[in-house]
Design a protein around this motif. Structure first.
Motif, PDB file in Angstrom:
ATOM      1  N   GLU A  53       1.048  -0.781  -0.311  1.00 34.30           N
ATOM      2  CA  GLU A  53       0.442   0.149  -0.008  1.00 34.30           C
ATOM      3  C   GLU A  53       1.254   1.359  -0.468  1.00 34.30           C
ATOM      4  N   LYS A  56       2.062   1.940  -3.432  1.00 37.23           N
ATOM      5  CA  LYS A  56       0.979   2.181  -4.095  1.00 37.23           C
ATOM      6  C   LYS A  56       0.781   3.326  -3.917  1.00 37.23           C
ATOM      7  N   GLU A  57       0.542   3.924  -2.648  1.00 37.66           N
ATOM      8  CA  GLU A  57       0.612   5.564  -2.461  1.00 37.66           C
ATOM      9  C   GLU A  57       1.727   6.418  -2.738  1.00 37.66           C
ATOM     10  N   ARG A  58       2.662   5.940  -3.050  1.00 39.12           N
ATOM     11  CA  ARG A  58       4.077   6.697  -3.125  1.00 39.12           C
ATOM     12  C   ARG A  58       4.027   6.819  -4.583  1.00 39.12           C
ATOM     13  N   GLU A  60       1.139   6.916  -6.734  1.00 38.82           N
ATOM     14  CA  GLU A  60       0.080   8.074  -6.583  1.00 38.82           C
ATOM     15  C   GLU A  60       1.196   9.583  -6.356  1.00 38.82           C
ATOM     16  N   GLU A  61       1.113   9.450  -5.972  1.00 39.55           N
ATOM     17  CA  GLU A  61       1.447  10.754  -5.055  1.00 39.55           C
ATOM     18  C   GLU A  61       2.930  11.027  -6.258  1.00 39.55           C
ATOM     19  N   TYR A  64       0.844  12.512  -9.357  1.00 40.90           N
ATOM     20  CA  TYR A  64      -0.005  13.548  -9.461  1.00 40.90           C
ATOM     21  C   TYR A  64       1.351  14.901  -9.447  1.00 40.90           C
ATOM     22  N   LEU A 133      -6.538  16.590  -7.835  1.00 38.03           N
ATOM     23  CA  LEU A 133      -6.828  16.633  -6.101  1.00 38.03           C
ATOM     24  C   LEU A 133      -7.237  17.109  -5.385  1.00 38.03           C
ATOM     25  N   ARG A 138      -8.028  13.751  -2.362  1.00 41.42           N
ATOM     26  CA  ARG A 138      -6.962  13.543  -2.825  1.00 41.42           C
ATOM     27  C   ARG A 138      -5.791  14.166  -2.058  1.00 41.42           C
ATOM     28  N   LEU A 141      -2.749  13.499  -0.270  1.00 39.07           N
ATOM     29  CA  LEU A 141      -1.502  12.087  -0.339  1.00 39.07           C
ATOM     30  C   LEU A 141       0.107  12.483  -0.730  1.00 39.07           C
ATOM     31  N   MET A 142      -0.099  14.544  -0.981  1.00 40.21           N
ATOM     32  CA  MET A 142       1.459  14.858  -0.607  1.00 40.21           C
ATOM     33  C   MET A 142       1.503  14.594   0.272  1.00 40.21           C
ATOM     34  N   LYS A 143       2.943  14.203   0.855  1.00 36.58           N
ATOM     35  CA  LYS A 143       3.752  13.996   1.986  1.00 36.58           C
ATOM     36  C   LYS A 143       4.477  16.038   2.350  1.00 36.58           C
TER      37      LYS A 143
END
Length: 240
Positions: A53, A56-58, A60-61, A64, A133, A138, A141-143
């Motif tokens: 996960e 996957k998130e990374r 997706e980030e 974007y 976004l 979302r 999502l940006m860290k």
């Protein structure tokens, strides 16, 4: 069978029964031994899913972030082009205000500068990635929350302010310069003769040329350009 033998036989079976009976600690130990592989398997599966996960998130980030960088880079090029046009228009207005109507005849230069003023220059911002976004919730999502905050400020404050001031500027210019030109003068003849002196003698036109707020518009553009450049540099650091 003798009584001694019978007693011995019973005693033997009793000891065997006692030996075969497991203590509570023994049962617990066996249970723990049996459960350890199961627990380890569950933990490994959970860790794997968590890593999956996170990966996957990374991805997706990154998708974007690249989209944001592309939008901002394209917008930056347009903003620089726009501000260059405003500087040219400012120079044209200053030239026309200095133009000596009494001494100078019809001038191609004056006509050229006057023709530079029409046309509406306004920012055409490509913020599709940011809108996606934000509208989908979302943005989290940006860290890097600092960059996310700067993006929100850019689009809700800086760009909005720039859009508003250019819209006001263009409306004013249209109303007090070119609507007057079209309604009060034979602009087809002016285009043939290049003699704009009658237009420049008009009080409304001259006042409008004095009032055009080029410096404020250019200042807003410079603010937007600086914000774009800063965020693009930060996004570049976030991407591999």
């Amino acid at each position: 069978m003798s009584e001694i033998h019978i007693e011995h036989h019973k005693s033997k079976h009793a000891r065997a029964a006692l030996e075969g009976r497991k203590s509570p600690w023994g049962v617990l130990r066996e249970l723990v031994v049996d459960m350890v592989p199961v627990i380890l398997g569950i933990l490994i599966a959970l860790s794997f899913n968590s890593l999956k996960e996170a990966w996957k998130e990374r991805r997706e980030e990154e998708y974007y972030l690249r989209g944001l960088r592309k939008d901002l880079t394209e917008d930056l090029a347009e903003l620089k082009s726009d501000v260059a046009q405003y500087r040219v228009k400012k120079k044209a207005a200053a030239y026309l205000l200095r133009y000596d109507l009494a001494r100078n005849p019809a001038s191609d230069s004056a006509y050229y500068y006057f023709r530079l003023l029409p046309g509406q220059t306004a920012p055409n911002i490509t913020n599709a990635t940011f809108v996606t976004l934000q509208s989908s919730g979302r943005l989290g999502l940006m860290k890097n929350k600092a960059v996310a905050g700067q993006l929100v400020l850019l689009y809700t404050d800086v760009v909005k302010g720039l859009t508003n001031i250019t819209a006001s500027f263009n409306d004013f210019k249209q109303t007090y310069l070119f609507d007057v030109w079209v309604t009060e003068f034979d602009y087809a003849q002016i285009d043939r003769t290049h003699d704009i002196r009658p237009v420049l003698q008009n009080r409304t036109v001259r006042n409008a040329l004095h009032l055009l707020w080029f410096d404020e518009v250019i200042g807003r553009y410079q603010q937007a350009i600086a914000a774009h450049e800063r965020i693009i540099a930060q996004l570049q650091q976030e991407l591999p």
